[in-house]
Design a protein around this motif. Sequence first.
Motif, mmCIF file in Angstrom:
data_model
loop_
_atom_site.group_PDB
_atom_site.id
_atom_site.type_symbol
_atom_site.label_atom_id
_atom_site.label_comp_id
_atom_site.label_asym_id
_atom_site.label_seq_id
_atom_site.Cartn_x
_atom_site.Cartn_y
_atom_site.Cartn_z
ATOM 1 N N THR A 7 0.817 -1.218 0.000
ATOM 2 C CA THR A 7 0.000 0.000 0.000
ATOM 3 C C THR A 7 0.849 1.265 0.000
ATOM 4 N N GLY A 8 2.175 1.094 -0.075
ATOM 5 C CA GLY A 8 3.060 2.242 -0.118
ATOM 6 C C GLY A 8 3.507 2.725 1.243
ATOM 7 N N ASP A 9 3.026 2.099 2.316
ATOM 8 C CA ASP A 9 3.472 2.456 3.659
ATOM 9 C C ASP A 9 4.878 1.907 3.892
ATOM 10 N N THR A 10 5.539 2.449 4.873
ATOM 11 C CA THR A 10 6.839 1.925 5.282
ATOM 12 C C THR A 10 6.716 1.323 6.674
ATOM 13 N N LYS A 11 7.072 0.068 6.791
ATOM 14 C CA LYS A 11 7.037 -0.610 8.084
ATOM 15 C C LYS A 11 8.464 -0.813 8.574
ATOM 16 N N THR A 12 8.690 -0.464 9.825
ATOM 17 C CA THR A 12 10.022 -0.623 10.420
ATOM 18 C C THR A 12 10.150 -1.949 11.165
ATOM 19 N N VAL A 13 9.075 -2.725 11.151
ATOM 20 C CA VAL A 13 9.073 -4.048 11.784
ATOM 21 C C VAL A 13 8.544 -5.049 10.760
ATOM 22 N N PRO A 14 8.831 -6.330 10.944
ATOM 23 C CA PRO A 14 8.261 -7.330 10.032
ATOM 24 C C PRO A 14 6.735 -7.250 10.021
ATOM 25 N N TYR A 15 6.147 -7.559 8.891
ATOM 26 C CA TYR A 15 4.697 -7.530 8.769
ATOM 27 C C TYR A 15 4.244 -8.708 7.914
ATOM 28 N N HIS A 16 2.938 -8.916 7.864
ATOM 29 C CA HIS A 16 2.363 -10.018 7.105
ATOM 30 C C HIS A 16 1.367 -9.479 6.079
ATOM 31 N N THR A 17 1.121 -10.275 5.064
ATOM 32 C CA THR A 17 0.015 -10.003 4.147
ATOM 33 C C THR A 17 -0.869 -11.239 4.088
ATOM 34 N N CYS A 18 -2.154 -10.996 3.961
ATOM 35 C CA CYS A 18 -3.138 -12.076 3.912
ATOM 36 C C CYS A 18 -4.178 -11.717 2.859
ATOM 37 N N HIS A 19 -4.320 -12.544 1.845
ATOM 38 C CA HIS A 19 -5.299 -12.279 0.782
ATOM 39 C C HIS A 19 -6.365 -13.361 0.819
ATOM 40 N N TYR A 20 -7.629 -12.915 0.824
ATOM 41 C CA TYR A 20 -8.744 -13.877 0.818
ATOM 42 C C TYR A 20 -9.928 -13.259 0.090
ATOM 43 N N ASP A 21 -10.486 -13.988 -0.862
ATOM 44 C CA ASP A 21 -11.657 -13.520 -1.606
ATOM 45 C C ASP A 21 -12.916 -14.179 -1.060
ATOM 46 N N PHE A 22 -13.951 -13.369 -0.881
ATOM 47 C CA PHE A 22 -15.234 -13.863 -0.374
ATOM 48 C C PHE A 22 -16.231 -13.986 -1.523
ATOM 49 N N GLN A 23 -16.905 -15.126 -1.590
ATOM 50 C CA GLN A 23 -17.961 -15.331 -2.586
ATOM 51 C C GLN A 23 -19.303 -15.449 -1.853
ATOM 52 N N LEU A 24 -20.191 -14.520 -2.118
ATOM 53 C CA LEU A 24 -21.491 -14.500 -1.458
ATOM 54 C C LEU A 24 -22.562 -15.093 -2.364
ATOM 55 N N ALA A 25 -23.463 -15.832 -1.760
ATOM 56 C CA ALA A 25 -24.531 -16.480 -2.522
ATOM 57 C C ALA A 25 -25.738 -15.555 -2.647
ATOM 58 N N PRO A 26 -26.269 -15.382 -3.857
ATOM 59 C CA PRO A 26 -27.517 -14.632 -4.000
ATOM 60 C C PRO A 26 -28.629 -15.275 -3.168
ATOM 61 N N VAL A 27 -29.489 -14.453 -2.597
ATOM 62 C CA VAL A 27 -30.584 -14.970 -1.780
ATOM 63 C C VAL A 27 -31.439 -15.943 -2.587
ATOM 64 N N SER A 28 -31.625 -15.683 -3.870
ATOM 65 C CA SER A 28 -32.449 -16.569 -4.707
ATOM 66 C C SER A 28 -31.862 -17.962 -4.793
ATOM 67 N N ASP A 29 -30.534 -18.070 -4.833
ATOM 68 C CA ASP A 29 -29.884 -19.391 -4.878
ATOM 69 C C ASP A 29 -30.060 -20.122 -3.557
ATOM 70 N N VAL A 30 -29.993 -19.390 -2.456
ATOM 71 C CA VAL A 30 -30.169 -20.005 -1.145
ATOM 72 C C VAL A 30 -31.603 -20.495 -0.989
ATOM 73 N N GLU A 31 -32.568 -19.707 -1.463
ATOM 74 C CA GLU A 31 -33.968 -20.122 -1.363
ATOM 75 C C GLU A 31 -34.241 -21.380 -2.192
ATOM 76 N N LYS A 32 -33.572 -21.506 -3.308
ATOM 77 C CA LYS A 32 -33.725 -22.713 -4.141
ATOM 78 C C LYS A 32 -33.266 -23.953 -3.378
ATOM 79 N N LEU A 33 -32.177 -23.817 -2.596
ATOM 80 C CA LEU A 33 -31.699 -24.940 -1.798
ATOM 81 C C LEU A 33 -32.724 -25.347 -0.749
ATOM 82 N N LYS A 34 -33.346 -24.345 -0.121
ATOM 83 C CA LYS A 34 -34.330 -24.637 0.917
ATOM 84 C C LYS A 34 -35.543 -25.379 0.368
ATOM 85 N N SER A 35 -35.918 -25.059 -0.855
ATOM 86 C CA SER A 35 -37.130 -25.663 -1.423
ATOM 87 C C SER A 35 -36.854 -26.955 -2.179
ATOM 88 N N ALA A 36 -35.559 -27.293 -2.335
ATOM 89 C CA ALA A 36 -35.198 -28.507 -3.094
ATOM 90 C C ALA A 36 -35.559 -29.775 -2.333
#
Length: 292
Positions: free
Chosen positions: A263-292
């Motif tokens: 991000t362009g910051d400067t860290k004077t100590v060790p740091y970590h990076t963590c990348h995670y993508d979230f996939q959200l289900a449309p409500v219509s898809d969830v309702e289909k599961l309930k009625s299946a």
Amino acid sequence: MTSREFTITQEAIDRMTPKDERFGQVMTSLIRHLHDFIRDVQLTEEEWMTAIQFLTKAGQTCTDKRQEFILLSDTLGVSILVDAINNRLPEGATEQTVLGPYYWEGAPHKPMGANIAEGIVGEPCLYSGIVTSLDGKPIEGATLDIWSGDGEGNYDMQLGSDEMRARAVLTTGKDGKFWFWSVKPSFYPVPSDGPVGAMLDAMGRHPNRPGHMHFILRAPGHKTIVTHIFPSDSPYLDTDTVFGVKDGLIVDYIRHEPGTTPTGDTKTVPYHTCHYDFQLAPVSDVEKLKSA
């Protein structure tokens, strides 16, 4: 004459005239299973009084910042079972897990890229990712309600703070991307100074949870999810005391030496990076599961 030991169950059920059909269904099943349990283990009067005292103490331990009954539910695997039954999601959707006892409603809204853990003990970590629908399209206006303990596993409310720390709500833009600074979460024991801690000890179980970052994700037209992400090098991933770990939520935290960050910051100590993508289900898809 048939012993009351075997007739009391039906008698207790027959005395009900429930005003709500679902309530009647639940209570009928509860009475049957509870009575069957008592007969199965041949529960003694002393053991039943111990159970009553345990539940009484659990209630007395609850405060506005500590919920011993949620902890009891979590450590018995009940919370994750209720979650699994009530939150069946389509394939590819990010998995849910338990809320935990340290959620604090009303976290401050902060700008994207903010450091939500200023002054908090722990190794800095840059979290990033994208929130998409199941079709891969970025979601604009998704909110991420985020919180965690510090690098020693302590939550703000455990330390008696009236100020929220390491908590924030972020909102995605058109690209669905998010990023923020916090700390790498540490494993920690759930509160073990109360009746649930005594129960775990008697069961020969440890009270520890692996490190994790909490998220509640909400987006228009999509199923709200409560979830965590877990560092892949955290201890207790296989024996989480609240059964909350799922393979799809385990993430590599990459350690970096001091210097310029993505991000362009400067860290004077060790740091970590963590990348995670979230996939959200449309409500219509969830309702289909309930009625299946």
